[in-house]
Each structure stands twice: as C-alpha cells, then as structure tokens.
Design an enzyme around this catalytic site. Structure first.
Site, PDB file in Angstrom:
ATOM      1  N   HIS A   1      62.517  37.513 -16.832  1.00 39.03           N
ATOM      2  CA  HIS A   1      64.048  37.500 -17.662  1.00 39.03           C
ATOM      3  C   HIS A   1      64.600  36.284 -17.984  1.00 39.03           C
ATOM      4  O   HIS A   1      65.777  35.881 -18.128  1.00 39.03           O
ATOM      5  CB  HIS A   1      65.114  38.779 -17.332  1.00 39.03           C
TER       6      HIS A   1
ATOM      7  N   SER B   1      68.289  10.151 -30.891  1.00 36.74           N
ATOM      8  CA  SER B   1      69.733  10.999 -31.593  1.00 36.74           C
ATOM      9  C   SER B   1      69.676   9.467 -32.509  1.00 36.74           C
ATOM     10  O   SER B   1      70.043   8.319 -31.696  1.00 36.74           O
ATOM     11  CB  SER B   1      70.492  11.824 -31.133  1.00 36.74           C
TER      12      SER B   1
ATOM     13  N   LYS C   1      70.466  10.557 -25.989  1.00 40.06           N
ATOM     14  CA  LYS C   1      69.401  11.728 -26.431  1.00 40.06           C
ATOM     15  C   LYS C   1      68.136  10.957 -26.117  1.00 40.06           C
ATOM     16  O   LYS C   1      67.758  10.168 -26.268  1.00 40.06           O
ATOM     17  CB  LYS C   1      69.782  12.225 -26.918  1.00 40.06           C
TER      18      LYS C   1
ATOM     19  N   GLU D   1      59.291  21.023 -29.742  1.00 43.08           N
ATOM     20  CA  GLU D   1      59.614  22.061 -30.638  1.00 43.08           C
ATOM     21  C   GLU D   1      58.562  22.137 -32.067  1.00 43.08           C
ATOM     22  O   GLU D   1      58.917  23.337 -32.686  1.00 43.08           O
ATOM     23  CB  GLU D   1      61.034  21.059 -31.275  1.00 43.08           C
TER      24      GLU D   1
END
Ligand code: ARG
Length: 469
Positions: free
Chosen positions: A158, A279, A285, A292
């Site tokens: 979880h 970024s 970043k 992704e």
C-alpha cells in the site's frame, strides 16, 4: 497516375477513384513488409519451379528479378510510388525488370495468403528482437541484484513501509516478471511459426505445391492446416500485442517504483544525467521522463490490443479488408518496444543508488514490528497475541514520540525480545526459498543470470527449442 500497377483491373470500366485510393491503399504503411513480401515471393516462385508450374529458367529469372527489386528498395528507390499496396508494388517492379513473365508469379496465389505470410514472417522477426531485448533487461537487473544482494531498503505494501527487503530482491522481482514475458514471447512465436502460403484466396491452391516443403523453405515449422483459417487468422498478431502490453505493464510498474525511489521524498536513488531530462523553467529539475513515457506507452499498448481485438471480433470468414488495419498497431508497438527496452536497460545499469539513505529508511524500526511479534512467537506466545502486543507497543511508542525498540521493556515484551530484533537479522531470517535474505538473493541472482544465458541459447538460430511449440 504514372506507373501504377493495379492487380485487379479486368472487370472494371474505370480505375479506382482518387477518393477510394486514398482510403483503400495501404502502401503508405505496408511498405514496411517489403523484405518479407519478397522473401515470400521468392519461396513461392521456387516452389512453383519445384512442382513444375514454372520452368527452371522462368524460376531463375523471377527469383533474380525479385532480389533486384529488394536491393533497389534497400538502396532507397521507389519511395515515390503510388502503388496500392506492397504486393502490387513488388509485382509492378518485377514487371519493369523481367516483363510479362512477372505475371506468372501470382499463379495459384492470392494477396490473402501472401499478406498473411508476410505478416507471420514479420512477426517472427518482431518476436525474436523482443525476446533478445527482454533478456538484455533481465541481465542488467540480475547484475544489479548480484551487486546489491545485501543492500537493505524498505519494502512496501500500500506504499506504506512494511518490512525490510534488499534492493537486490526488488531487482529480482522484476527479473521474474520479465523472464515470464520472455517465455511468453517464445511460446507465442513458436505457435505462430506456421506458413499460410498455399491457402490461396480462401479455399486452398489448385497447384500441386508441397506446402510442408514451402513452409520449411521459409523457416516455418509447418504449414497452416486450414485455408480459411490460414488467410483470416491474426491470433499471432493479437498475441504479440498482448505479450507486449503485459510486458509494458510490468515495465510501467518498475518505472513507477523508480520514479518513487528517485523522488526528492524518497531519495533512494538518482537517475543518471544522460537518462534524465531538465525543465525549461526550473533550473534544479532532473526529471524521470523516460520512466513516465514507459508508463504512458503501456497505456497506449493496451489500447492497441483492445482495438485489435475489436477489429477481429465481428469478421466473417475468410478474408475481409478490415484485416488491412492489422499492421499499424503492430508496427507502432514494435517501435515502442524497440525504443523503450534499451533505454530502460541503460537506466537500470546506470541508476545511482543512495545506499545510506536506503538503508537508513530500512532501519526505521516500524519496519521491525513484524519481527518483534515473531520474536514473541518464537518463545511460545501465540502469534495472534504477539501481534496484539507488538501493535499496542507500537501505538505507545508513537504516542511517546519514541521508536518501537526505544520504549523500555513492558507489556509482555522482554529486554531479550527487543535485543533479538534488528534489521540485519530480519533480513537474514528470510532465508527460505524466494525470500530476501542476502544469501538467498545472491543465489537467486546467480540463477537468474544463468536463466538469461539459457534463454539466449534456446533462442539462437538452429537451437533445438527453436521449433518447439
Ligand atoms: N493490402 C491488403 C491487406 O493488407 C492485402 C490483401 C488484399 N486482399 C484483398 N482481398 N483485397 O490486407
């Protein structure tokens, strides 16, 4: 249009309207099957020669012409053709080279068994490169598992800290998934390795061809058994999309784990610079775009699979033009796998672990609550009661702002119980097969590496397993 070579003009007073061509033609994408189309045609011509439909001289001329067509295509010619499809293109180009004799190639054959054969040949290559790429990834994971067999990290259920595991154990969980995928790829590939050529348009061919011999000449294990099925079956394509989807679902889960591990919050690992992105606005970043995209592509691959099954489900036997739409989902999915797998493999190899942070998090003594209950159970306390005692102790520790093991002995927990509980022992105790003890993990990593090697050997051309169903 100049040089267009339609294969079916006879009964029509006029050629196809521009609006029909634009909708009907498949050349813009099925040109990707040109090498397979030529292979299949060469094999057909040779079989026609063997069974006496073509003379030896005719066969030689046709085969030579076909090889020239393939070579010219390789060299970049023909890209501006306005052919209806790859079959028309190849026959048209052959005609330019050898004249009317080219018209004999299609004797006893149909584009229906032709395209089904092209697709099987293409799929065989797609399965083989898919299999090899999975094994590369499995090898990278197994190597990391061997090196990190004793590196503790928190295990989650979880997404809550649950029990400690090792990073090597995490790697091996994905090794299991991807090696099952590799097995699936081989099984499907071998099931699919049969030859529809000789099924004709739907009813079979009237020529005395030896379909088993023809199948063998193309590297197939056997000929398809029923001509109606042979021209309309696309199970192998559906299975390719399924195995790809399931594999991408596995990779997506791995990506999700790695996104979390490399997050600022977890900080267990860092992405290699060369495999992360920045970024345009936020200078600090370092983003996991690669992971992704794997996650995103998994979603799209599932869409390709469901779209494909929907394409098939209402089709009456035998061939229907809907089947022309079978190719692009396959091409797209192969392109995704071809890009995603090497990238992910490189990332697995290059991932920088922050071992201190990882084992620091694994030393959080919340992760040892199970261990404490087990310690009580070892000296005879029924586990259900031990669980209750450890749970109460955990709540008390939390209320006091202390760790589970920092709270003094109390409520059925002795000093010896507390002293017997620590991270190293928790890991070492999970020594049963499949568990996370460093010894087990090291052993499992060695086995995994051997399985990868065995998988490569079994897939090598000429290996016995190649033709096993
Ligand atoms: N372009 C077609 C396809 O990809 C080739 C088969 C054409 N057959 C036919 N009966 N129209 O499926």
């Amino acid at each position: 249009m100049s040089g267009r070579h339609d294969l079916w003009g006879g009964r029509f007073a006029a050629g196809p309207a521009e609006v029909l061509r634009r909708f009907n033609d498949s050349w813009s994408f099925d040109r990707a099957l040109l090498p397979e189309d030529v292979l299949g045609s060469v094999a057909w011509a040779e079989e026609l020669g063997r069974c006496g439909v073509l003379t030896a001289a005719e066969t030689r001329k046709i085969v030579k012409g076909l090889r020239e067509v393939a070579a010219a295509w390789e060299a970049g010619e023909g890209r501006d053709s306005d052919a209806e499809d790859v079959h028309s293109f190849v026959e048209g180009e052959l005609g330019k080279r050898i004249g009317p004799l080219a018209g004999k190639l299609h004797t006893g054959r149909s584009r229906n068994d032709q395209v089904a054969t092209d697709l099987r040949l293409w799929l065989r290559g797609a399965f083989d490169s898919f299999h090899a790429a999975i094994l590369d990834l499995a090898e990278a994971l197994a190597a990391r598992a061997a090196a990190e067999a004793a590196t503790p990290m928190p295990g989650y259920t979880h997404l809550k800290r649950a029990e400690p595991v090792t990073f090597g154990h995490w790697c091996l969980a994905y090794v299991e998934m991807v090696l099952r995928d590799a097995d699936r790829v081989r099984a499907v590939r071998n099931r699919a390795n049969e030859c529809p050529l000789g099924s004709g348009a739907l009813s079979g061919t009237p020529l005395p061809v030896d379909r088993a011999r023809l199948a063998k000449s193309l590297g197939f294990d056997r000929a398809t058994a029923n001509s109606l099925d042979g021209v309309s079956d696309r199970d192998a394509a559906a299975e390719y999309l399924f195995v790809a989807s399931l594999h991408l679902a596995h990779l997506s889960r791995m990506g999700e784990d790695l996104i979390f591990f490399t997050s600022d919050e977890a900080g267990f690992a860092e992405l290699p610079d060369a495999l992360s992105t920045g970024s345009s606005r936020m200078p600090q970043k370092k983003n996991p775009d690669l992971l992704e995209l794997v996650r995103g592509h998994a979603g799209r691959a599932i869409g390709e699979l469901t779209g494909f099954l929907a394409l098939l489900k209402g089709l009456p036997l035998a061939y229907d033009k809907d089947l022309q739409l079978d190719k692009e989902p396959l091409f797209r999915t192969r392109a995704v796998l071809g890009a995603a797998l090497p990238a992910l493999t490189a990332l697995v190899r290059g991932l920088k672990l922050n071992r201190d942070r990882m084992s620091g998090a694994a030393a959080d003594d919340r992760l040892l609550a199970t261990e404490l209950a087990d310690a009580l159970a070892r000296r005879g306390v029924p586990f259900r009661q031990a669980h209750e005692i450890a749970g109460r102790r955990f709540a008390a520790a939390e209320a006091a702002g202390l760790g589970l093991l920092e709270l003094p002995p109390s409520d059925g927990v002795t000093g010896a119980d507390l002293a017997s509980v620590d991270l190293g022992r928790a890991l070492a105790r999970r020594g049963a097969a499949g568990g996370t003890s460093p010894k087990r993990v090291a052993q499992a990593a060695r086995k995994a590496a051997a399985r990868v090697e065995a998988g490569r050997k079994a897939a090598a051309p000429g290996a016995g397993a190649r033709s096993r169903g």
